[in-house]
Design a protein around this motif. Sequence first.
Motif, mmCIF file in Angstrom:
data_model
loop_
_atom_site.group_PDB
_atom_site.id
_atom_site.type_symbol
_atom_site.label_atom_id
_atom_site.label_comp_id
_atom_site.label_asym_id
_atom_site.label_seq_id
_atom_site.Cartn_x
_atom_site.Cartn_y
_atom_site.Cartn_z
ATOM 1 N N UNK A 224 45.995 30.985 -4.024
ATOM 2 C CA UNK A 224 46.027 29.641 -3.447
ATOM 3 C C UNK A 224 44.726 29.289 -2.729
ATOM 4 N N UNK A 225 43.815 30.273 -2.608
ATOM 5 C CA UNK A 225 42.512 29.974 -2.008
ATOM 6 C C UNK A 225 42.156 30.769 -0.771
ATOM 7 N N UNK A 226 43.090 31.528 -0.218
ATOM 8 C CA UNK A 226 42.771 32.349 0.942
ATOM 9 C C UNK A 226 41.854 33.504 0.520
ATOM 10 N N UNK A 227 40.905 33.870 1.402
ATOM 11 C CA UNK A 227 39.955 34.938 1.097
ATOM 12 C C UNK A 227 40.191 36.103 2.045
ATOM 13 N N UNK A 228 40.485 37.260 1.457
ATOM 14 C CA UNK A 228 40.826 38.444 2.245
ATOM 15 C C UNK A 228 39.887 39.601 1.910
#
Length: 442
Positions: A224-228
């Motif tokens: 969904x676009x979160x960067x971890x």
Amino acid sequence: MTQPKIIVLDDDPTGSQTVHSCLLLTRWDVATLQLGLSDASPIFFGLTNTRSLSPEEAKTVTVEACRNLKQALALENISDFLLVSRSDSTLRGHYPIETDAIAQELGPFDAHFLIPAFFEGGRFTRDSVHYLVVNGVPTPVHETEFARDSVFGYHHSYLPNYVAEKTKGAIVASQVERFLLADIRAGSQDRLRHLSHNQCAVVDAETQADLDRFAADILTVAAEGKRFLFRSAASILTALAELPPQPIAAEAMAQYVRDGKSGAVLVGSHVKKTTEQLTILLQEPQTVPVEIEVAKLLADSTQRSSLLTQALQAIQAAHADGKTPVIFTSRQELTFETVQARLDFGVAISALLMEIVQGLPANLGFLVSKGGITSNDVLSTGLALPTARLLGQILAGCSVVRTPPNHPRFPNLPVVLFPGNVGNADALAIVFQRLSQPMGDR
């Protein structure tokens, strides 16, 4: 949902100990990184070997690898990826130096996760406390020998306190997000979506199923676009890469041995577990001990040439007799005035061991490398491999790679990467036995 490329910057070459069929890169120039990115496997490892370096050198190497990776990603037109800073499951390593460098070069990230669980090695995390199973007893890691490491020592098993200690208070314990077992088993997507500004989070895990569930939530939210970013041991990698079982079972890996020949075992690690395993291995009748008395080198550097000659003669004699030489550095603990002096002597010993590797019999059947830093040096220097293909695990936590068919001295040689702190007392002997099966028993 497409599978993102899992990019692992590994501080020694043993982080691949739960996966298979992927590339290990011993170099991180742009062209070599492109090989990893374009490979069919969903995961690859860049072996930076930073655990053997000073903090300053570790940062320099990590920054260089990240800058080259940024170029390689652009050239391969890859934007869907996850980054893992793989390190030791007993909490030794350059944290937060490496994660800070990655965030600086490839960020921003919404969060970085500490996930040190490594079930194959008896390490799990409960209520944010990290444990190592010692003789069947779960023991907080700060009570083990690893916490007293002269380079990477620490005082806390409760991970928020460990973070505060290692960041020197830049992140206080109360600011660390805790993903407990109940959270993970109930599902974590909503919490993951609310993380931001490189929030530090620590993750419980008692079983592989816990990490499988957490990884599924991570992959969903990342899509969904979160960067971890991850600072982890090996077990989370299995979950993130979603690999099927390895093609050849651990018990059947003798089929990779070249022409049924005897092999060689190289032991560099000095942790107590390694010494116990070495003692049992040397009880095997087809092994021959070849001890490198490193104290002589410490006392007189001119002894190097004679140590090398004596070792190679003993190895050749054992191999000619159809036996497996077990090459090991003397077990006594040496003392040094400074940490840098210890690191420098380690470099000198490694250089000697790598000359021994280069002088091993050309028709060797297999090679076992015991110790993370030793294994990295075997791949990058002793065998001079820019890449190696991971075949799988011969024992829980012990990877087998194979040299390419065009290697100038050791084509198609199976090499076992055996971490220093993995396995029970007879684990090294079991690996030897599995590789030494007579051809008719395979």
